[in-house]
Write a protein that holds these residues in place. Structure first.
Motif, PDB file in Angstrom:
ATOM      1  N   ILE A  35       0.837  -1.203   0.000  1.00 22.36           N
ATOM      2  CA  ILE A  35       0.000   0.000   0.000  1.00 22.36           C
ATOM      3  C   ILE A  35       0.872   1.253   0.000  1.00 22.36           C
ATOM      4  CG2 ILE A  35      -1.659   1.317   1.366  1.00 22.36           C
ATOM      5  CD1 ILE A  35      -2.820  -1.359   2.294  1.00 22.36           C
ATOM      6  N   GLY A  36       1.973   1.223   0.764  1.00 19.85           N
ATOM      7  CA  GLY A  36       2.874   2.363   0.783  1.00 19.85           C
ATOM      8  C   GLY A  36       3.494   2.637  -0.584  1.00 19.85           C
ATOM      9  N   LEU A  37       3.905   1.572  -1.284  1.00 23.40           N
ATOM     10  CA  LEU A  37       4.484   1.745  -2.616  1.00 23.40           C
ATOM     11  C   LEU A  37       3.452   2.300  -3.604  1.00 23.40           C
ATOM     12  CD1 LEU A  37       6.639  -1.510  -2.912  1.00 23.40           C
ATOM     13  CD2 LEU A  37       7.460   0.827  -2.609  1.00 23.40           C
ATOM     14  N   LEU A  38       2.215   1.825  -3.495  1.00 23.97           N
ATOM     15  CA  LEU A  38       1.161   2.350  -4.373  1.00 23.97           C
ATOM     16  C   LEU A  38       0.903   3.824  -4.097  1.00 23.97           C
ATOM     17  CD1 LEU A  38      -1.387  -0.624  -4.372  1.00 23.97           C
ATOM     18  CD2 LEU A  38       0.098   0.093  -6.247  1.00 23.97           C
ATOM     19  N   LEU A  39       0.946   4.213  -2.841  1.00 23.36           N
ATOM     20  CA  LEU A  39       0.748   5.628  -2.501  1.00 23.36           C
ATOM     21  C   LEU A  39       1.885   6.480  -3.047  1.00 23.36           C
ATOM     22  CD1 LEU A  39      -0.561   5.385   1.190  1.00 23.36           C
ATOM     23  CD2 LEU A  39      -1.858   6.047  -0.853  1.00 23.36           C
ATOM     24  N   VAL A  40       3.119   5.985  -2.933  1.00 24.79           N
ATOM     25  CA  VAL A  40       4.260   6.718  -3.489  1.00 24.79           C
ATOM     26  C   VAL A  40       4.114   6.847  -4.996  1.00 24.79           C
ATOM     27  CG1 VAL A  40       6.750   6.609  -3.878  1.00 24.79           C
ATOM     28  CG2 VAL A  40       5.820   6.073  -1.622  1.00 24.79           C
ATOM     29  N   TRP A  41       3.700   5.784  -5.650  1.00 27.62           N
ATOM     30  CA  TRP A  41       3.473   5.804  -7.101  1.00 27.62           C
ATOM     31  C   TRP A  41       2.401   6.830  -7.453  1.00 27.62           C
ATOM     32  CZ3 TRP A  41       1.646   0.807 -10.115  1.00 27.62           C
ATOM     33  CH2 TRP A  41       1.523   1.117 -11.481  1.00 27.62           C
ATOM     34  N   VAL A  45       3.256  10.234  -9.604  1.00 25.55           N
ATOM     35  CA  VAL A  45       2.665  10.481 -10.923  1.00 25.55           C
ATOM     36  C   VAL A  45       1.928  11.820 -10.937  1.00 25.55           C
ATOM     37  CG1 VAL A  45       0.872   9.696 -12.512  1.00 25.55           C
ATOM     38  CG2 VAL A  45       2.531   8.069 -11.598  1.00 25.55           C
ATOM     39  N   ARG A  46       1.164  12.101  -9.872  1.00 25.42           N
ATOM     40  CA  ARG A  46       0.407  13.354  -9.807  1.00 25.42           C
ATOM     41  C   ARG A  46       1.353  14.553  -9.639  1.00 25.42           C
ATOM     42  NH1 ARG A  46      -4.266  11.504 -11.908  1.00 25.42           N
ATOM     43  NH2 ARG A  46      -5.128   9.800 -10.636  1.00 25.42           N
ATOM     44  N   PRO A  58      -2.065   4.508 -10.067  1.00 28.83           N
ATOM     45  CA  PRO A  58      -2.752   3.295  -9.618  1.00 28.83           C
ATOM     46  C   PRO A  58      -4.271   3.443  -9.577  1.00 28.83           C
ATOM     47  CG  PRO A  58      -0.841   3.709  -8.252  1.00 28.83           C
ATOM     48  CD  PRO A  58      -0.996   4.899  -9.146  1.00 28.83           C
ATOM     49  N   SER A  59      -4.755   4.639  -9.238  1.00 31.12           N
ATOM     50  CA  SER A  59      -6.204   4.851  -9.228  1.00 31.12           C
ATOM     51  C   SER A  59      -6.793   4.686 -10.621  1.00 31.12           C
ATOM     52  CB  SER A  59      -6.526   6.239  -8.667  1.00 31.12           C
ATOM     53  OG  SER A  59      -5.870   7.251  -9.436  1.00 31.12           O
ATOM     54  N   ASP A  60      -6.074   5.173 -11.654  1.00 37.41           N
ATOM     55  CA  ASP A  60      -6.546   5.010 -13.026  1.00 37.41           C
ATOM     56  C   ASP A  60      -6.518   3.536 -13.438  1.00 37.41           C
ATOM     57  OD1 ASP A  60      -6.819   7.745 -13.203  1.00 37.41           O
ATOM     58  OD2 ASP A  60      -4.806   8.039 -14.034  1.00 37.41           O
ATOM     59  N   VAL A  61      -5.474   2.821 -13.015  1.00 39.98           N
ATOM     60  CA  VAL A  61      -5.390   1.385 -13.325  1.00 39.98           C
ATOM     61  C   VAL A  61      -6.539   0.642 -12.661  1.00 39.98           C
ATOM     62  CG1 VAL A  61      -3.983  -0.688 -13.079  1.00 39.98           C
ATOM     63  CG2 VAL A  61      -2.892   1.492 -13.633  1.00 39.98           C
ATOM     64  N   GLY A  62      -6.816   0.989 -11.389  1.00 39.91           N
ATOM     65  CA  GLY A  62      -7.926   0.349 -10.695  1.00 39.91           C
ATOM     66  C   GLY A  62      -9.261   0.645 -11.345  1.00 39.91           C
ATOM     67  N   GLN A  63      -9.441   1.868 -11.825  1.00 43.49           N
ATOM     68  CA  GLN A  63     -10.688   2.228 -12.496  1.00 43.49           C
ATOM     69  C   GLN A  63     -10.857   1.430 -13.774  1.00 43.49           C
ATOM     70  OE1 GLN A  63     -11.016   6.389 -13.378  1.00 43.49           O
ATOM     71  NE2 GLN A  63     -12.931   6.175 -14.517  1.00 43.49           N
ATOM     72  N   VAL A  64      -9.782   1.327 -14.577  1.00 45.35           N
ATOM     73  CA  VAL A  64      -9.855   0.558 -15.823  1.00 45.35           C
ATOM     74  C   VAL A  64     -10.076  -0.921 -15.529  1.00 45.35           C
ATOM     75  CG1 VAL A  64      -8.516  -0.203 -17.817  1.00 45.35           C
ATOM     76  CG2 VAL A  64      -8.496   2.206 -17.151  1.00 45.35           C
ATOM     77  N   MET A  65      -9.446  -1.414 -14.461  1.00 49.76           N
ATOM     78  CA  MET A  65      -9.633  -2.822 -14.108  1.00 49.76           C
ATOM     79  C   MET A  65     -11.097  -3.105 -13.786  1.00 49.76           C
ATOM     80  SD  MET A  65      -7.561  -5.090 -11.272  1.00 49.76           S
ATOM     81  CE  MET A  65      -6.031  -5.002 -12.214  1.00 49.76           C
ATOM     82  N   SER A 235      -2.462   2.242 -21.966  1.00 51.10           N
ATOM     83  CA  SER A 235      -1.480   1.929 -20.925  1.00 51.10           C
ATOM     84  C   SER A 235      -2.145   1.491 -19.625  1.00 51.10           C
ATOM     85  CB  SER A 235      -0.575   3.135 -20.678  1.00 51.10           C
ATOM     86  OG  SER A 235      -1.339   4.265 -20.322  1.00 51.10           O
ATOM     87  N   SER A 236      -3.299   2.070 -19.286  1.00 51.87           N
ATOM     88  CA  SER A 236      -3.976   1.667 -18.051  1.00 51.87           C
ATOM     89  C   SER A 236      -4.410   0.203 -18.131  1.00 51.87           C
ATOM     90  CB  SER A 236      -5.184   2.565 -17.785  1.00 51.87           C
ATOM     91  OG  SER A 236      -4.780   3.900 -17.551  1.00 51.87           O
ATOM     92  N   LEU A 237      -4.932  -0.199 -19.293  1.00 54.15           N
ATOM     93  CA  LEU A 237      -5.315  -1.588 -19.485  1.00 54.15           C
ATOM     94  C   LEU A 237      -4.085  -2.491 -19.489  1.00 54.15           C
ATOM     95  CD1 LEU A 237      -7.477  -3.716 -20.062  1.00 54.15           C
ATOM     96  CD2 LEU A 237      -7.243  -3.183 -22.503  1.00 54.15           C
ATOM     97  N   LEU A 238      -2.973  -1.996 -20.041  1.00 53.94           N
ATOM     98  CA  LEU A 238      -1.727  -2.760 -20.040  1.00 53.94           C
ATOM     99  C   LEU A 238      -1.266  -3.034 -18.608  1.00 53.94           C
ATOM    100  CD1 LEU A 238       0.886  -3.904 -21.282  1.00 53.94           C
ATOM    101  CD2 LEU A 238       1.746  -1.561 -21.401  1.00 53.94           C
ATOM    102  N   TYR A 239      -1.262  -1.988 -17.773  1.00 57.50           N
ATOM    103  CA  TYR A 239      -0.842  -2.169 -16.386  1.00 57.50           C
ATOM    104  C   TYR A 239      -1.809  -3.081 -15.638  1.00 57.50           C
ATOM    105  CZ  TYR A 239       2.920   1.299 -16.403  1.00 57.50           C
ATOM    106  OH  TYR A 239       4.095   1.976 -16.631  1.00 57.50           O
ATOM    107  N   ALA A 240      -3.094  -2.949 -15.907  1.00 60.35           N
ATOM    108  CA  ALA A 240      -4.083  -3.817 -15.255  1.00 60.35           C
ATOM    109  C   ALA A 240      -3.854  -5.277 -15.627  1.00 60.35           C
ATOM    110  CB  ALA A 240      -5.499  -3.381 -15.634  1.00 60.35           C
ATOM    111  N   THR A 241      -3.518  -5.529 -16.897  1.00 64.58           N
ATOM    112  CA  THR A 241      -3.247  -6.890 -17.334  1.00 64.58           C
ATOM    113  C   THR A 241      -1.986  -7.450 -16.684  1.00 64.58           C
ATOM    114  OG1 THR A 241      -4.232  -6.299 -19.476  1.00 64.58           O
ATOM    115  CG2 THR A 241      -3.016  -8.367 -19.375  1.00 64.58           C
TER     116      THR A 241
END
Length: 266
Positions: A35-41, A45-46, A58-65, A235-241
């Motif tokens: 969770i800490g790494l995702l928050l840093v990511w 990015v922002r 990560p929020s965009d990846v989660g939304q696309v997922m 790219s969001s779908l790529l990361y989700a995959t």
């Protein structure tokens, strides 16, 4: 006296709670780190305004997922089937050949160099050959996944079957144990820790093999979806995959660990 008994009872309860609390903390550490790494990511990015086509948040990846979940599941199950079949066939072949090697030095000298040679061929180089031989269907992906699992299990299983002390063999012969009894009661139990170490590696590499096979020739599967989303700049779908394929590897790895705890109790 009653007060002393109460104090002893409280001490016992507190001692029992300490290991339990330690297990909870040790289990929570990996999740907290993730969770800490995702928050840093997310913040990175922002903050640095990284373009989404390079590294989506990560929020965009989660939304696309969530939005593309049916598409992801439609491609997940073929990769899951290829990975599991490759895991089963590759490791089964490695175990059987390891048993043959241990019982016949001639067989080991004849075929072990061939196994080493096959393992030296990059999987990206051999995958197109297997697709040409078996076609673009399920068989080629299963063979690729099996090949990538095969060699580590073969080496570890041979080492495990041979990891029996000479004193144990001598005792077995004194007790007139047959070759079958020596194998089932001595060699096989001693090889299980080595085997499960290899199976943990195979649990992750079989997914890699299946995805590589899908890269070479497939229109469905996580590998095919990775290629499609890359060329279409999704790219969001790529990361989700990629996250989903990693989740598949973690799931297979956890299944091996569970089996090891149930079987290797010592």
């Amino acid at each position: 006296m009653a007060g002393l008994e109460g104090t002893v009872s409280m001490n016992r309860r507190s001692k029992g709670q300490v290991p339990q609390l330690g297990r909870v903390i040790s289990s929570a550490v990996p999740f907290g780190t993730a969770i800490g790494l995702l928050l840093v990511w997310e913040v990175g990015v922002r903050l640095f305004q990284v373009p989404s086509y390079i590294a989506p948040a990560p929020s965009d990846v989660g939304q696309v997922m969530g939005e593309e979940w049916p598409l992801l599941m439609r491609n997940f199950w073929p990769t899951f089937l290829e990975s599991v079949l490759g895991f089963v066939f590759g490791n089964s072949a490695a175990i059987l050949i390891a048993v043959a090697f241990v019982h016949s030095r001639t067989v080991e000298k004849a075929f072990f160099p061939i196994a080493v040679f096959i393992n030296t061929i990059p999987i990206l180089a051999i995958a197109p050959i297997l697709v040409l031989i078996f076609g673009a269907g399920l068989t080629a992906k299963v063979v690729i996944a099996a090949l990538i699992c095969f060699f580590p299990t073969l080496v570890n299983m041979v080492r495990g079957l041979q990891a029996v002390s000479p004193q144990t063999f001598e005792l077995a012969r004194i007790l007139s144990a047959s070759n079958a009894e020596i194998f089932w009661k001595i060699r096989l139990p001693s090889s299980l820790p080595f085997l499960f170490s290899a199976l943990k590696i195979a649990a992750t590499t079989c997914v890699i093999g299946a995805i590589v096979g899908e890269w070479v020739g497939a229109d469905i599967g996580l590998g095919a979806l990775i290629i499609d989303s890359t060329f279409n700049f999704r790219s969001s779908l790529l990361y989700a995959t990629v996250f989903l394929s990693s989740g598949l590897s973690v799931m297979l790895f956890a299944m091996v660990i569970t089996a090891e705890k149930l079987i290797v109790r010592w």
